[in-house]
Design a protein around this motif. Structure first.
Motif, PDB file in Angstrom:
ATOM      1  N   ASN A 121     -11.252  -5.364   2.243  1.00  0.00           N
ATOM      2  CA  ASN A 121     -10.467  -5.450   1.012  1.00  0.00           C
ATOM      3  C   ASN A 121     -11.363  -5.263  -0.204  1.00  0.00           C
ATOM      4  O   ASN A 121     -10.989  -4.604  -1.170  1.00  0.00           O
ATOM      5  CB  ASN A 121      -9.781  -6.812   0.917  1.00  0.00           C
ATOM      6  N   SER A 124     -12.104  -1.769  -0.454  1.00  0.00           N
ATOM      7  CA  SER A 124     -10.895  -1.077  -0.883  1.00  0.00           C
ATOM      8  C   SER A 124     -10.732  -1.138  -2.402  1.00  0.00           C
ATOM      9  O   SER A 124     -10.287  -0.170  -3.024  1.00  0.00           O
ATOM     10  CB  SER A 124      -9.700  -1.709  -0.172  1.00  0.00           C
ATOM     11  N   TYR A 125     -11.112  -2.269  -3.011  1.00  0.00           N
ATOM     12  CA  TYR A 125     -11.003  -2.371  -4.474  1.00  0.00           C
ATOM     13  C   TYR A 125     -12.025  -1.491  -5.195  1.00  0.00           C
ATOM     14  O   TYR A 125     -11.929  -1.274  -6.394  1.00  0.00           O
ATOM     15  CB  TYR A 125     -11.140  -3.823  -4.934  1.00  0.00           C
ATOM     16  N   PRO A 129      -7.706   3.366  -7.808  1.00  0.00           N
ATOM     17  CA  PRO A 129      -6.363   2.801  -7.641  1.00  0.00           C
ATOM     18  C   PRO A 129      -5.245   3.835  -7.686  1.00  0.00           C
ATOM     19  O   PRO A 129      -4.128   3.562  -7.234  1.00  0.00           O
ATOM     20  CB  PRO A 129      -6.245   1.817  -8.808  1.00  0.00           C
ATOM     21  N   ARG A 133      -6.265   4.248  -3.149  1.00  0.00           N
ATOM     22  CA  ARG A 133      -5.653   3.006  -2.659  1.00  0.00           C
ATOM     23  C   ARG A 133      -4.193   3.159  -2.219  1.00  0.00           C
ATOM     24  O   ARG A 133      -3.807   2.588  -1.193  1.00  0.00           O
ATOM     25  CB  ARG A 133      -5.794   1.889  -3.702  1.00  0.00           C
TER      26      ARG A 133
ATOM     27  N   ASP B  28      -1.611  -3.580  -9.166  1.00  0.00           N
ATOM     28  CA  ASP B  28      -2.101  -4.082  -7.892  1.00  0.00           C
ATOM     29  C   ASP B  28      -2.528  -5.522  -8.126  1.00  0.00           C
ATOM     30  O   ASP B  28      -2.846  -5.890  -9.258  1.00  0.00           O
ATOM     31  CB  ASP B  28      -3.289  -3.239  -7.403  1.00  0.00           C
ATOM     32  N   LEU B  30      -5.130  -8.663  -6.817  1.00  0.00           N
ATOM     33  CA  LEU B  30      -6.311  -8.932  -6.008  1.00  0.00           C
ATOM     34  C   LEU B  30      -5.959  -9.803  -4.813  1.00  0.00           C
ATOM     35  O   LEU B  30      -5.179 -10.733  -4.920  1.00  0.00           O
ATOM     36  CB  LEU B  30      -7.377  -9.654  -6.843  1.00  0.00           C
ATOM     37  N   CYS B  32      -8.451 -11.271  -2.114  1.00  0.00           N
ATOM     38  CA  CYS B  32      -9.747 -11.432  -1.461  1.00  0.00           C
ATOM     39  C   CYS B  32      -9.903 -12.884  -1.039  1.00  0.00           C
ATOM     40  O   CYS B  32      -9.549 -13.784  -1.780  1.00  0.00           O
ATOM     41  CB  CYS B  32     -10.881 -11.074  -2.425  1.00  0.00           C
TER      42      CYS B  32
END
Ligand SMILES: [Zn+2]
Lengths: 387, 171
Positions: A121, A124-125, A129, A133, B28, B30, B32
């Motif tokens: 994750n 992925s960030y 975006p 993504r 989006d 977060l 995590c």
């Protein structure tokens, strides 16, 4: 090249896949304490400044630089943080010494990868975006695309890539700092579960936790201290465009490595890297990356790395040993400390402190790190000892 | 004092420009997760909180007793020397009366404000304190230098967290 700067101290924690027994402060203190002792520096107040590499998303705290000072002995002292690879942190520390204002600067980097529950994750960030993504692909698909193009563009085979894993994991058996040493066969690698075709499970390195602290000194200061100085002759870093689809010769050639290498070679006055450098620690986050990076770093011609590997050129006893430490495939991947891990091996080898895996007569080494998926950033450094 | 907050937000785009599609945005959230290893010092600290006690570490060189504990003295630059229990009583070093919640929403009029404070614990070195909250106190009566005592959760509810102490109250 400005004023000469040397690495005069190195300290490191243990490197393990997990480290629940210590928190990151205790782990870094361990490395810093050993580093200063190694250099013969009694108290960090003798050190002029501190550089730490950190990445907030990996640590799970933002503005992570504020958490750096205590464990480096840097509370109330000048501290700078670099969000990048450890070699980029090393470059920042080098430049501080080269100003002539500072004589001793410490550079730290570490990994607590085991604390990140969903690392993918985090990666992925790092992906765009808008363009990437929304496709909802595991970010390592980028390595699959790149490896496909590399094999296609250079004629390198999957077997040759597999041999990188075989070599590095075997090398790691002689390295007490390596967490992934093992004897695997080419078949083991080729038959490992396919992940992002042509990239299989054993083409990919695993994570480790660990901390490394380096101490840099001006030439004058280096001569006063305990250890034989290991000189930083050249350093460079480079970044290609973030747009995967418009990187120059995407996959077949690692532009960032080429740029970083050229800059470091120029600074070090190196014209023929394979003749003037004795050995290298080169990023092998994925098997094909070692070969791709060796070509970009001009250690061999494009498309030749696989063949040379098969002929044994890059083995410990070969003409140009690569990743004697075990590399990331054998030692494990330490994220922001990736490059520092490679610098550490070069320093130990040049000092003659590499134990069972010690290379004979090495005087100049190259460390190169890639910043990992999905980046096109790399950093290179040339280290040598007095002839 | 608490009350309705007037917002001076500056001039931005209007929501309608996004809604009518003339401006595009990406959205989006977060996601995590982390498990931070407590390690030796904080691990023991949390274990002792679960036991209803507060523990620190003492450095033989500067004689400081560090709470929360760490395994090294950052000033003397050496591993420190021993575990020391400190009292669960102390002194308010500083405090603030907070009318805004964690999520930046305003506390409704008539509801109690948050009362974070730094507590210098009895037995720890002067000027070394832990961050906590105050309770069972009239906010307007809080003073720097006020003596306070920990109010613990019942033993069976403690989990090994700083919230095993509910709050500090005057005594
Ligand atoms: Zn002390």
């Amino acid at each position: 090249m400005g004023k000469r700067v040397a690495i005069v101290g190195i300290g490191y924690s243990t490197f393990r896949t997990t480290s629940q027994d210590v928190n990151y402060r205790e782990m870094i203190f361990d490395a810093a304490f050993k580093c200063y002792e190694d250099a013969g520096v009694k108290h960090p107040r003798e050190i002029d400044a501190f550089v730490a590499t950190s990445e907030d998303f990996m640590e799970g705290v933002s503005i992570a630089d504020e958490y750096v000072p205590d464990q480096l002995g840097a509370a109330t002292r000048p501290v700078e943080s670099i969000t990048g690879d450890g070699i980029q942190g090393l470059a920042a520390a080098l430049m501080q010494v080269q100003t002539g204002q500072l004589n001793l600067v410490a550079a730290s980097s570490f990994s607590k990868a085991s604390n990140v529950i969903d690392y993918y994750n985090v990666v992925s960030y790092a992906c765009d975006p808008t363009y990437i993504r929304p496709l909802k692909e595991h970010p390592y698909f980028i390595a699959g695309l790149e490896m496909m193009k590399y094999l296609h563009g250079t004629g390198t085979t999957k077997e040759q890539c597999a041999k990188v894993a075989v070599k590095n994991k075997e090398n790691a058996l002689d390295n007490p700092n390596a967490a992934y040493g093992s004897l695997v066969s080419v078949e083991d690698v080729l038959n490992s579960p396919m992940r992002f075709d042509p990239l299989g499970l054993l083409d990919t390195c695993g994570d480790i936790d660990g901390a490394i602290v380096l101490l840099l000194a001006s030439e004058e200061k280096a001569r006063e201290l305990n250890k034989e100085p290991i000189w930083i002759n050249g350093i460079g870093w480079g970044t290609d465009t973030p747009n995967l689809d418009s990187r120059i010769n995407f996959g077949a050639e690692a532009q960032y490595a080429k740029l970083a290498g050229q800059k470091a070679y120029k600074m070090a006055g190196i014209k023929s890297p394979k003749n003037e450098i004795d050995f290298a620690e080169v990023d092998d986050t994925f098997t094909y990356k070692e070969l791709q990076h060796l070509e970009a770093l001009d250690i061999c011609a494009p498309g030749d790395a696989g063949k040379l590997l098969e002929q044994g050129a890059f083995s410990s006893k070969g003409t140009f040993p690569v990743n004697v430490s075990g590399g990331s495939l054998g030692m494990g991947y330490s994220h922001e400390a990736n490059g520092t891990q490679k610098v550490m091996e070069i320093v130990l080898q040049l000092r003659g402190e590499a134990g069972k895996r010690q290379l004979d007569g090495v005087k100049t080494g190259l460390a190169f790190a890639w910043r990992g998926i999905p980046t096109a950033t790399g950093a290179a450094v040339i280290l040598s000892k007095d002839k | 004092m608490s009350g309705v907050e007037k917002v001076y937000g500056g001039t931005g785009l209007s929501a309608s420009q996004v809604e009518d599609g003339s401006i595009f945005v990406e959205h989006d959230a977060l996601d995590c997760e982390y498990t931070w290893d407590a390690g030796v010092a904080i691990g023991r600290y949390l274990q002792e909180l679960k036991n209803g006690r507060i523990i620190g570490r003492e450095c033989d060189e500067c004689r400081r007793i560090l709470v929360p504990p760490r395994m090294f003295c950052e000033i003397c630059w050496r591993p420190n020397d021993r575990w020391v229990y400190v009292k669960d009583t102390g002194t308010v070093n500083t405090f603030s009366i907070c009318y805004v919640n964690w999520d930046a929403s305003r506390i409704e009029p008539g509801h109690p404000p948050h009362l974070p404070a730094v507590i210098e614990l009895d037995g720890a070195t002067k000027m070394i304190g832990i961050m906590h909250i105050l309770g069972e106190v009239d906010p307007q009566a809080i003073k720097i230098g006020m003596k306070v005592k920990a109010v613990w959760k019942p033993e069976e509810e403690r989990t090994g967290a700083i919230t095993d102490i509910k709050y500090f109250k005057p005594y």
